[in-house]
Design a protein around this motif. Structure first.
Motif, short mmCIF file in Angstrom:
data_model
loop_
_atom_site.label_atom_id
_atom_site.label_comp_id
_atom_site.label_asym_id
_atom_site.label_seq_id
_atom_site.Cartn_x
_atom_site.Cartn_y
_atom_site.Cartn_z
N ALA A 187 -11.02 -9.93 4.66
CA ALA A 187 -10.62 -11.25 4.16
C ALA A 187 -9.51 -11.85 5.01
O ALA A 187 -9.46 -13.07 5.23
CB ALA A 187 -10.18 -11.14 2.70
N LYS A 188 -8.63 -11.00 5.51
CA LYS A 188 -7.56 -11.48 6.40
C LYS A 188 -8.15 -11.95 7.73
O LYS A 188 -7.77 -13.00 8.26
CB LYS A 188 -6.52 -10.39 6.62
N ARG A 189 -9.08 -11.17 8.28
CA ARG A 189 -9.69 -11.56 9.56
C ARG A 189 -10.47 -12.86 9.42
O ARG A 189 -10.54 -13.65 10.36
CB ARG A 189 -10.60 -10.44 10.07
N GLU A 190 -11.05 -13.08 8.24
CA GLU A 190 -11.80 -14.32 7.99
C GLU A 190 -10.87 -15.51 7.77
O GLU A 190 -11.33 -16.66 7.76
CB GLU A 190 -12.71 -14.11 6.78
N GLY A 191 -9.59 -15.25 7.60
CA GLY A 191 -8.64 -16.33 7.37
C GLY A 191 -8.48 -16.73 5.92
O GLY A 191 -7.83 -17.73 5.62
N LEU A 192 -9.08 -15.96 5.02
CA LEU A 192 -8.98 -16.29 3.59
C LEU A 192 -7.62 -15.90 3.04
O LEU A 192 -7.08 -16.57 2.14
CB LEU A 192 -10.08 -15.56 2.82
N ILE A 193 -7.06 -14.80 3.52
CA ILE A 193 -5.74 -14.32 3.15
C ILE A 193 -4.90 -14.31 4.42
O ILE A 193 -5.37 -13.85 5.46
CB ILE A 193 -5.80 -12.90 2.55
N PRO A 194 -3.67 -14.81 4.39
CA PRO A 194 -2.83 -14.81 5.60
C PRO A 194 -2.62 -13.39 6.12
O PRO A 194 -2.44 -12.45 5.35
CB PRO A 194 -1.52 -15.44 5.13
N SER A 248 -9.44 -15.02 -2.71
CA SER A 248 -10.09 -15.14 -1.40
C SER A 248 -11.52 -15.67 -1.55
O SER A 248 -11.98 -16.47 -0.72
CB SER A 248 -10.08 -13.79 -0.68
N GLY A 249 -12.22 -15.27 -2.62
CA GLY A 249 -13.56 -15.78 -2.85
C GLY A 249 -13.58 -17.28 -3.09
O GLY A 249 -14.49 -17.98 -2.64
N HIS A 250 -12.58 -17.77 -3.80
CA HIS A 250 -12.54 -19.21 -4.08
C HIS A 250 -12.25 -19.99 -2.79
O HIS A 250 -12.88 -21.03 -2.55
CB HIS A 250 -11.49 -19.52 -5.14
#
Length: 248
Positions: free
Chosen positions: A4-11, A44-46
């Motif tokens: 999720a971090k790599r996807e940019g969803l979580i800093p 992160s899903g939202h």
């Protein structure tokens, strides 16, 4: 989490260990709600759903449903009437199913959300405006919302803000956020009872509680609390720990 971090969803800089530590701080009252991992997943899903809306058609509306709701049979005409007749032209986001709404009524079906100043900022003004079962965004405003929203959600010192609905309401004096109260009948959505993956994940990842070992008294010392002693009253909770609303 790393994905999720790599996807940019979580800093990338977000420290979930520190956030969890703060969540278990007694002043936050989150120790009975399990870990924060399920809540992180929901956040992160939202944000991923928002990104999909931007990527697909930035000129359209982005409507996000959670998996435990069902639209009413006349959802489409009533939703169109809400967008074209009830909403002010400046709107950015609308919750279609808001519990404990706090704000100003602007029409028979709609409130302009405001932060609950009766609750402290360090608790993310937690206690009102719950519910992202259904939310609609002006797609061309999503990036503007995320710029002010995500730093609030991913703040290790304020774990209550990991609830994205609470976090958005807490900054509603900086954005244009509206809500349809759940007291509206008929409403736009019906909630379906099917459990909560978020809650299951939170409790699955909850850290075990280690009992505190009391030191043994040295020498010939009598009992610390004789049988005839008056009961010791519980310690008063620290300031700001009073709870409002229907969840911690």
């Amino acid at each position: 989490l790393e994905a999720a971090k790599r996807e940019g969803l979580i800093p990338m800089h977000f420290n979930e260990t520190e956030a969890q530590k703060e969540a278990y701080n007694p002043r936050n009252g989150m120790g009975t709600a399990g870990s924060i991992m399920g809540t992180l997943g929901c956040a992160s899903g939202h944000f991923r759903a928002q990104n999909r809306g931007v990527e697909q058609d930035p000129k359209a509306l982005t409507l996000v449903f959670e998996d435990d709701v069902s639209p009413e049979e006349d959802f489409i005409p009533r939703f169109w009437r809400l967008v074209t007749q009830d909403l002010p032209c400046d709107w950015q986001a609308v919750s279609l199913y808001s519990r404990c709404p706090f704000g100003t009524c602007i029409s028979p079906h709609l409130t302009r959300v405001q932060p609950d100043v009766n609750e402290p900022a360090w608790r993310c003004h937690h206690g009102v405006n719950y519910g992202f079962q259904g939310i609609v965004y002006r797609t061309d405003e999503i990036r503007n919302l995320q710029r002010v929203w995500k730093p609030v959600v991913f703040d290790e010192k304020r774990p209550h803000c990991l609830d994205v609905d609470v976090a958005l309401a807490s900054i509603s004096d900086q954005i244009r956020f509206y809500a349809v109260p759940t007291s509206q009948s008929p409403g736009f959505l019906r909630e379906i009872s099917m459990g909560s993956a978020r809650v299951d994940i939170n409790f699955h990842n909850q850290a075990p509680v280690t009992p505190v070992q009391q030191p043994k008294p040295k020498g010939n010392v009598g009992p610390a609390h004789p049988a005839n002693a008056a009961p010791v009253p519980p310690a008063a909770p620290p300031p700001g720990t009073a709870f409002c609303g229907n969840r911690q």
